[in-house]
Design an enzyme around this catalytic site. Structure first.
Site, PDB file in Angstrom:
ATOM      1  N   ASP A  71       1.860   3.951   2.853  1.00 34.29           N
ATOM      2  CA  ASP A  71       0.836   4.800   2.235  1.00 34.29           C
ATOM      3  C   ASP A  71       1.459   5.964   1.456  1.00 34.29           C
ATOM      4  OD1 ASP A  71      -1.751   5.412   1.543  1.00 34.29           O
ATOM      5  OD2 ASP A  71      -2.393   6.082   3.525  1.00 34.29           O
ATOM      6  N   ASP A  72       1.757   7.068   2.135  1.00 32.92           N
ATOM      7  CA  ASP A  72       2.348   8.264   1.506  1.00 32.92           C
ATOM      8  C   ASP A  72       3.491   8.748   2.398  1.00 32.92           C
ATOM      9  OD1 ASP A  72       0.187   8.884  -0.674  1.00 32.92           O
ATOM     10  OD2 ASP A  72      -0.925   8.504   1.181  1.00 32.92           O
ATOM     11  N   HIS A 131       1.509   4.840  -2.428  1.00 29.52           N
ATOM     12  CA  HIS A 131       1.190   5.713  -3.563  1.00 29.52           C
ATOM     13  C   HIS A 131       2.489   6.359  -4.007  1.00 29.52           C
ATOM     14  CE1 HIS A 131      -3.194   5.542  -2.578  1.00 29.52           C
ATOM     15  NE2 HIS A 131      -2.703   5.317  -1.363  1.00 29.52           N
ATOM     16  N   HIS A 142       0.863  -1.189   0.000  1.00 34.54           N
ATOM     17  CA  HIS A 142       0.000   0.000   0.000  1.00 34.54           C
ATOM     18  C   HIS A 142       0.897   1.236   0.000  1.00 34.54           C
ATOM     19  CE1 HIS A 142      -3.707   2.169   1.960  1.00 34.54           C
ATOM     20  NE2 HIS A 142      -3.059   2.950   1.093  1.00 34.54           N
ATOM     21  N   HIS A 201      -9.332   1.023  -1.374  1.00 31.71           N
ATOM     22  CA  HIS A 201      -9.335   1.690  -0.082  1.00 31.71           C
ATOM     23  C   HIS A 201     -10.762   1.641   0.469  1.00 31.71           C
ATOM     24  CE1 HIS A 201      -5.540   3.285  -1.435  1.00 31.71           C
ATOM     25  NE2 HIS A 201      -5.395   4.107  -0.413  1.00 31.71           N
ATOM     26  N   GLU A 239     -11.282   3.584   5.770  1.00 33.38           N
ATOM     27  CA  GLU A 239     -10.267   4.517   6.285  1.00 33.38           C
ATOM     28  C   GLU A 239     -11.030   5.618   7.037  1.00 33.38           C
ATOM     29  OE1 GLU A 239      -8.085   6.704   3.294  1.00 33.38           O
ATOM     30  OE2 GLU A 239      -6.504   7.321   4.700  1.00 33.38           O
TER      31      GLU A 239
HETATM   32  N1  HPA Z   1      -6.413   7.489   1.184  1.00 34.13           N
HETATM   33  C1  HPA Z   1      -7.111   7.765   0.086  1.00 34.13           C
HETATM   34  N2  HPA Z   1      -6.552   8.217  -1.023  1.00 34.13           N
HETATM   35  C2  HPA Z   1      -5.246   8.391  -1.065  1.00 34.13           C
HETATM   36  C3  HPA Z   1      -4.467   8.128   0.047  1.00 34.13           C
HETATM   37  C4  HPA Z   1      -5.087   7.644   1.224  1.00 34.13           C
HETATM   38  O1  HPA Z   1      -4.475   7.374   2.283  1.00 34.13           O
HETATM   39  N3  HPA Z   1      -3.195   8.414  -0.311  1.00 34.13           N
HETATM   40  C5  HPA Z   1      -3.214   8.816  -1.596  1.00 34.13           C
HETATM   41  N4  HPA Z   1      -4.450   8.813  -2.045  1.00 34.13           N
HETATM   42 ZN    ZN Z   2      -3.591   4.821   0.460  1.00 33.16          ZN
END
Ligand code: HPA
Ligand code: ZN
Length: 345
Positions: free
Chosen positions: A276-277, A17, A15, A195, A198
């Site tokens: 994630d990011d 991006h 996971h 996703h 969240e």
């Molecule tokens: N959630 C949803 N969209 C996203 C995320 C995330 O954590 N990171 C990049 N796009």
């Molecule tokens: Zn994500």
């Protein structure tokens, strides 16, 4: 156990991006290189923007900074910076999201984006032995027709992708909107992930399973609100790709220790951990593992999370077996080390 133990633990990242690995200094450098105007021109003022109230406030900055990515070389450099960093964190294999709709809205062709990313992936494998694949992510707060035209645009090179995902603003954009898109992607031979749970409710997780037929859930934090769903995730062996530092920075939970990871593991859910990011949330994958260790998870639980990540990846049986063997021999070395430490005590 030293701090670096968790960086040597063999794992997969599922996971991630790629646009979320754009560090602020690289963003400024690319803005200069490509003559893209940003509201911030120095690191100090840009760095002050990295405080988020929720998912949307993060997405606003994330999409704004994506405008600096203009050429295949930019995407190659971004990929190489990430893969080098991930390899140092014990990542053997990474399945990487990208958001083509946003790049196409910025005037780029899908080939510019994918050629650069794939070039970086090839060089990364040669340099560090790390393998990787691409998951095309559908931006769920753009119209469904835009998702369909993205699939049109990518149809000629579907072999360069391993899967389709669903990201961006969750609440108000339920998985059901994308049932046809995901059906089509399945017919194109793509794996499916989304996703869900969240910021959205546990019902979005169920919907992603029932209507999109996803094989993994990204995040899935709110699955824990529904005990029957937790049972289902365990019995159907659906992995969750959880991202602790992301969830804290976006206020999904107040602290890492508030995540339901121990109870999900206890219930038999195949939990995995990713970053994630990482350029936005204060840490790469080993930092996420370390945060869980600090929150009280045992080294054995973290090792089984890493094993889950290899099992849950979309690699072929031979690669999976090779990675599991590396993981298991790491575990044997750790256990032998603990025994000899006890013997010396
Ligand atoms: N959630 C949803 N969209 C996203 C995320 C995330 O954590 N990171 C990049 N796009
Ligand atoms: Zn994500």
């Amino acid at each position: 156990m030293t701090v670096d133990t968790l960086a040597t633990l063999p794992k997969a990242e599922l996971h991630l991006h790629i646009e979320g690995t754009l560090e602020p200094d690289l963003a400024l450098e690319l803005a200069r290189r490509n003559s893209v105007d940003l509201p911030w021109t120095d690191l100090r003022t840009l760095s002050r923007q990295y405080q988020f109230d929720d998912l949307q406030s993060f997405l606003d900055l994330y999409y704004q900074l994506m405008a600096v990515l203009r050429t295949s070389d930019d995407f190659r450099d971004l990929m190489l910076a990430y893969l080098g960093r991930a390899a140092r964190d014990g990542v053997l294999h990474s399945e990487i999201f990208f958001d083509p709709q946003v790049h196409m809205r910025n005037g780029l062709s899908i080939d510019t984006v994918m050629d650069g990313l794939l070039d970086g992936m090839r060089i990364g494998r040669e340099r560090w032995g790390i393998s990787s694949s691409l998951i095309l992510c559908i931006v769920r707060d753009l119209p469904v027709e835009s998702a369909q035209s993205t699939l049109d645009a990518v149809e000629h090179r579907v072999a360069d992708l391993v899967g389709i995902g669903l990201d961006s603003a969750e609440v108000g954009y339920p998985p059901s909107l994308f049932a046809e898109v995901f059906d089509r992607a399945a017919r194109m031979g793509l794996h499916r992930v989304a996703h869900a749970g969240e910021e959205g409710p546990s019902s979005y997780v169920s919907e992603a399973l029932d209507l999109l037929h996803v094989e993994r859930i990204d995040h899935g934090v709110h699955s824990a609100d529904d005990p029957s769903l937790v049972k289902r995730l365990a019995s159907e062996n659906i992995p969750l790709t959880m991202c602790p530092l992301s969830n804290v920075r976006l206020h999904v939970v107040p602290e890492v220790r508030d995540l339901p990871i121990p109870s999900l593991l206890e219930a038999g859910v195949r939990v995995t951990v990713s970053s994630d990011d990482p350029a936005y949330f204060g840490g790469y994958i080993a930092d996420n593992y370390r945060a869980l260790r600090k929150a009280g998870l045992s080294l054995a639980s973290l090792a089984s999370i890493a094993r889950n990540s290899i099992e849950a990846s979309f690699v072929d049986a031979e690669d999976r077996a090779r990675m599991l063997e590396l993981h298991d021999s790491w575990k044997r070395r750790m256990e032998d080390g603990e025994k000899s430490e006890r013997g010396n005590a």
